[in-house]
Design an enzyme around this catalytic site. Structure first.
Site, PDB file in Angstrom:
ATOM      1  N   ARG A 174       0.820  -1.229   0.000  1.00 14.12           N
ATOM      2  CA  ARG A 174       0.000   0.000   0.000  1.00 14.12           C
ATOM      3  C   ARG A 174       0.847   1.270   0.000  1.00 14.12           C
ATOM      4  NH1 ARG A 174      -2.442  -3.541  -1.083  1.00 14.12           N
ATOM      5  NH2 ARG A 174      -4.307  -4.434  -0.147  1.00 14.12           N
ATOM      6  N   SER A 225     -11.016  -0.828   3.970  1.00 11.97           N
ATOM      7  CA  SER A 225     -10.299  -0.906   5.255  1.00 11.97           C
ATOM      8  C   SER A 225      -9.802   0.477   5.653  1.00 11.97           C
ATOM      9  CB  SER A 225      -9.103  -1.849   5.142  1.00 11.97           C
ATOM     10  OG  SER A 225      -9.545  -3.141   4.848  1.00 11.97           O
ATOM     11  N   GLU A 315      -4.930   3.683   6.207  1.00  5.67           N
ATOM     12  CA  GLU A 315      -4.795   3.459   4.760  1.00  5.67           C
ATOM     13  C   GLU A 315      -5.538   4.586   4.029  1.00  5.67           C
ATOM     14  OE1 GLU A 315      -5.432  -0.614   3.527  1.00  5.67           O
ATOM     15  OE2 GLU A 315      -6.170   0.044   1.579  1.00  5.67           O
TER      16      GLU A 315
HETATM   17  C1  FAD Z   1     -15.675  -0.813  -0.503  1.00  7.59           C
HETATM   18  C2  FAD Z   1     -14.211  -0.561  -0.668  1.00  7.59           C
HETATM   19  C3  FAD Z   1     -13.331  -1.626  -0.740  1.00  7.59           C
HETATM   20  C4  FAD Z   1     -11.969  -1.400  -0.907  1.00  7.59           C
HETATM   21  N1  FAD Z   1     -11.124  -2.464  -1.026  1.00  7.59           N
HETATM   22  C5  FAD Z   1      -9.817  -2.264  -1.270  1.00  7.59           C
HETATM   23  C6  FAD Z   1      -8.934  -3.373  -1.456  1.00  7.59           C
HETATM   24  O1  FAD Z   1      -9.328  -4.523  -1.401  1.00  7.59           O
HETATM   25  N2  FAD Z   1      -7.620  -3.099  -1.713  1.00  7.59           N
HETATM   26  C7  FAD Z   1      -7.148  -1.826  -1.799  1.00  7.59           C
HETATM   27  O2  FAD Z   1      -5.950  -1.665  -2.053  1.00  7.59           O
HETATM   28  N3  FAD Z   1      -7.960  -0.763  -1.617  1.00  7.59           N
HETATM   29  C8  FAD Z   1      -9.272  -0.948  -1.354  1.00  7.59           C
HETATM   30  N4  FAD Z   1     -10.108   0.119  -1.160  1.00  7.59           N
HETATM   31  C9  FAD Z   1      -9.557   1.474  -1.171  1.00  7.59           C
HETATM   32  C10 FAD Z   1      -9.658   2.171  -2.546  1.00  7.59           C
HETATM   33  O3  FAD Z   1     -10.421   1.408  -3.428  1.00  7.59           O
HETATM   34  C11 FAD Z   1      -8.284   2.377  -3.143  1.00  7.59           C
HETATM   35  O4  FAD Z   1      -7.476   3.111  -2.270  1.00  7.59           O
HETATM   36  C12 FAD Z   1      -8.354   3.101  -4.481  1.00  7.59           C
HETATM   37  O5  FAD Z   1      -7.129   2.958  -5.149  1.00  7.59           O
HETATM   38  C13 FAD Z   1      -8.726   4.566  -4.351  1.00  7.59           C
HETATM   39  O6  FAD Z   1      -9.019   5.057  -5.637  1.00  7.59           O
HETATM   40  P1  FAD Z   1      -9.738   6.459  -5.846  1.00  7.59           P
HETATM   41  O7  FAD Z   1      -9.667   6.815  -7.295  1.00  7.59           O
HETATM   42  O8  FAD Z   1     -11.077   6.441  -5.272  1.00  7.59           O
HETATM   43  O9  FAD Z   1      -8.779   7.441  -5.061  1.00  7.59           O
HETATM   44  P2  FAD Z   1      -9.140   8.639  -4.087  1.00  7.59           P
HETATM   45  O10 FAD Z   1      -9.817   8.106  -2.886  1.00  7.59           O
HETATM   46  O11 FAD Z   1      -9.838   9.724  -4.831  1.00  7.59           O
HETATM   47  O12 FAD Z   1      -7.693   9.151  -3.706  1.00  7.59           O
HETATM   48  C14 FAD Z   1      -6.845   8.337  -2.927  1.00  7.59           C
HETATM   49  C15 FAD Z   1      -5.449   8.963  -2.988  1.00  7.59           C
HETATM   50  O13 FAD Z   1      -4.936   8.818  -4.302  1.00  7.59           O
HETATM   51  C16 FAD Z   1      -4.360  10.052  -4.724  1.00  7.59           C
HETATM   52  N5  FAD Z   1      -4.502  10.109  -6.180  1.00  7.59           N
HETATM   53  C17 FAD Z   1      -5.648   9.923  -6.876  1.00  7.59           C
HETATM   54  N6  FAD Z   1      -5.400  10.035  -8.195  1.00  7.59           N
HETATM   55  C18 FAD Z   1      -4.072  10.310  -8.314  1.00  7.59           C
HETATM   56  C19 FAD Z   1      -3.214  10.559  -9.438  1.00  7.59           C
HETATM   57  N7  FAD Z   1      -3.651  10.546 -10.696  1.00  7.59           N
HETATM   58  N8  FAD Z   1      -1.918  10.814  -9.175  1.00  7.59           N
HETATM   59  C20 FAD Z   1      -1.443  10.841  -7.895  1.00  7.59           C
HETATM   60  N9  FAD Z   1      -2.206  10.619  -6.813  1.00  7.59           N
HETATM   61  C21 FAD Z   1      -3.501  10.356  -7.022  1.00  7.59           C
HETATM   62  C22 FAD Z   1      -5.166  11.121  -4.011  1.00  7.59           C
HETATM   63  O14 FAD Z   1      -4.435  12.321  -3.890  1.00  7.59           O
HETATM   64  C23 FAD Z   1      -5.435  10.462  -2.677  1.00  7.59           C
HETATM   65  O15 FAD Z   1      -4.391  10.726  -1.767  1.00  7.59           O
HETATM   66  C24 FAD Z   1     -11.474  -0.078  -0.988  1.00  7.59           C
HETATM   67  C25 FAD Z   1     -12.370   1.006  -0.907  1.00  7.59           C
HETATM   68  C26 FAD Z   1     -13.725   0.763  -0.744  1.00  7.59           C
HETATM   69  C27 FAD Z   1     -14.674   1.921  -0.682  1.00  7.59           C
END
Ligand code: FAD
Length: 327
Positions: A174, A225, A315
């Site tokens: 992560r 998480s 996380e």
């Molecule tokens: C129901 C659920 C289940 C999940 N299960 C998992 C799992 O099994 N495994 C797992 O790893 N995660 C899991 N997650 C967490 C989430 O899915 C991940 O962290 C995902 O990668 C976030 O993507 P996002 O586009 O929504 O990012 P956001 O929440 O919008 O942003 C997260 C971070 O990424 C940064 N970011 C976004 N885009 C960019 C970019 N282009 N360049 C640089 N930084 C950037 C942002 O600044 C921020 O700090 C889960 C979340 C939920 C809601």
């Protein structure tokens, strides 16, 4: 140095960039929590996005990038600065190499690779969010993470567009270099995959999706998480000795184990609740606040610290001045 009004005017001049002010961020998050951004701008165009980041840097205003908001806690007071989002979502394949724009949904990338009979991302099925954030946080599940397949990442760090190899991205559990350099913005990633039977890959992904949808109902306002799991080797020996073998997977101890020991399941504060079936899953039952969410997170961390002398690490990522957040 330009004022917020001047920055907004400069952003508004950039072709293909949609700019708004005093924009509520709650609808941009899965928690459904958070106040407004002073300035919000989004685009599908790489050229417009680079121009927007240059304008944001020149303004000197605090700037942050968001993806689909599935891993964010946004302050109730919002963000005093510029929030940018890149919506480019193109997916291309050349042999076993797939190039994905950062704004593409990870699930679309998983489906795309499966449809092309390419193996390597199918265990990431059902992880919500964008490809860019998946690289940023090295998203993963079922013993695999996206880093295993990354060949190259294209990003912006203030100089012309740059490329990093997998090694340069410094991926860990992560973690990546982008998490430590929050001003570096990912545009796209090249992923190298293996050939496999599309029907078998689809079946694997569908089975994983089924399990995930039971654990995380699609309407649940959460971030998956809240805390990272812990590496067994990093635990104090006395704590490691207490951990039952069945909660250790690939050398990691589920944070949920420690949280469960301190009575986390079902705890609540305001409209924020810890799931009764999963101690590391916190959700907004509706109308919850970031203040309550962060207070509950702080309470859980303190309980675990007092009982086990270990500090859980979030996380989830924070936007704006969130009380109790680590930044
Ligand atoms: C129901 C659920 C289940 C999940 N299960 C998992 C799992 O099994 N495994 C797992 O790893 N995660 C899991 N997650 C967490 C989430 O899915 C991940 O962290 C995902 O990668 C976030 O993507 P996002 O586009 O929504 O990012 P956001 O929440 O919008 O942003 C997260 C971070 O990424 C940064 N970011 C976004 N885009 C960019 C970019 N282009 N360049 C640089 N930084 C950037 C942002 O600044 C921020 O700090 C889960 C979340 C939920 C809601």
């Amino acid at each position: 140095m330009p004022t917020a009004e001047e920055a907004q005017a400069r952003l508004a001049e950039i072709p293909n960039l949609t700019v708004s002010t005093d924009t509520p961020l709650a609808p941009h998050t899965r928690f459904g929590i958070g106040g407004p951004a002073d300035i919000y701008a989004e685009t599908r165009s790489t050229v417009a996005f680079v121009a927007a980041m240059e304008a944001a840097r020149a303004s000197g205003l605090p700037t942050t990038v968001i993806g689909s908001g599935t891993n964010l806690i946004v302050s109730d007071h919002g963000f005093r600065g510029i929030v940018l989002r890149f919506l480019g979502e193109s997916l291309c394949v050349a042999g076993q190499l797939v190039t994905a724009d950062a704004g593409a949904e990870l699930q679309d990338l998983v489906d795309f690779t499966i449809a092309h009979g390419l193996k390597g991302l199918e265990t990431l099925a059902g992880i919500p969010g964008s490809v860019g954030a998946a690289i940023y946080g090295n998203a993963g599940a079922y013993g695999h993470s996206i880093a295993e397949r990354v060949e190259q990442v294209t990003f912006y760090d203030g100089s012309p567009i740059r490329f990093f190899t997998n090694e340069q991205c410094q991926f860990q559990y992560r973690e990546s270099i982008f998490k430590r350099r929050k001003d570096w913005i990912i545009f796209s990633a090249d992923l190298r995959l293996d050939r496999a039977d599309a029907a078998v890959l689809r079946q694997t992904a569908d089975e994983i999706m089924k399990v995930r949808n039971e654990k995380f109902p699609v309407t649940m306002k959460c971030a998956g998480s809240i805390f990272k799991n812990l590496l067994l080797r990093d635990l104090p020996p006395a704590v490691a000795a207490q951990v039952p073998p069945n909660v250790v997977r690939e050398g990691k101890v589920a944070s949920a184990y420690f949280l469960e020991q301190v009575g986390a399941k079902g705890m609540e504060r305001g409209q924020i609740r810890v799931a009764t079936y999963h101690a590391n899953l916190i959700y907004n039952t509706g109308g919850g606040s970031a203040a309550d969410l962060c207070a509950l997170i702080a309470d859980l961390k303190e309980r675990v610290r007092q009982r086990f002398a270990i500090v859980l690490e979030e996380e989830v990522q924070f936007v704006g001045a969130v009380h109790g957040s680590p930044r």
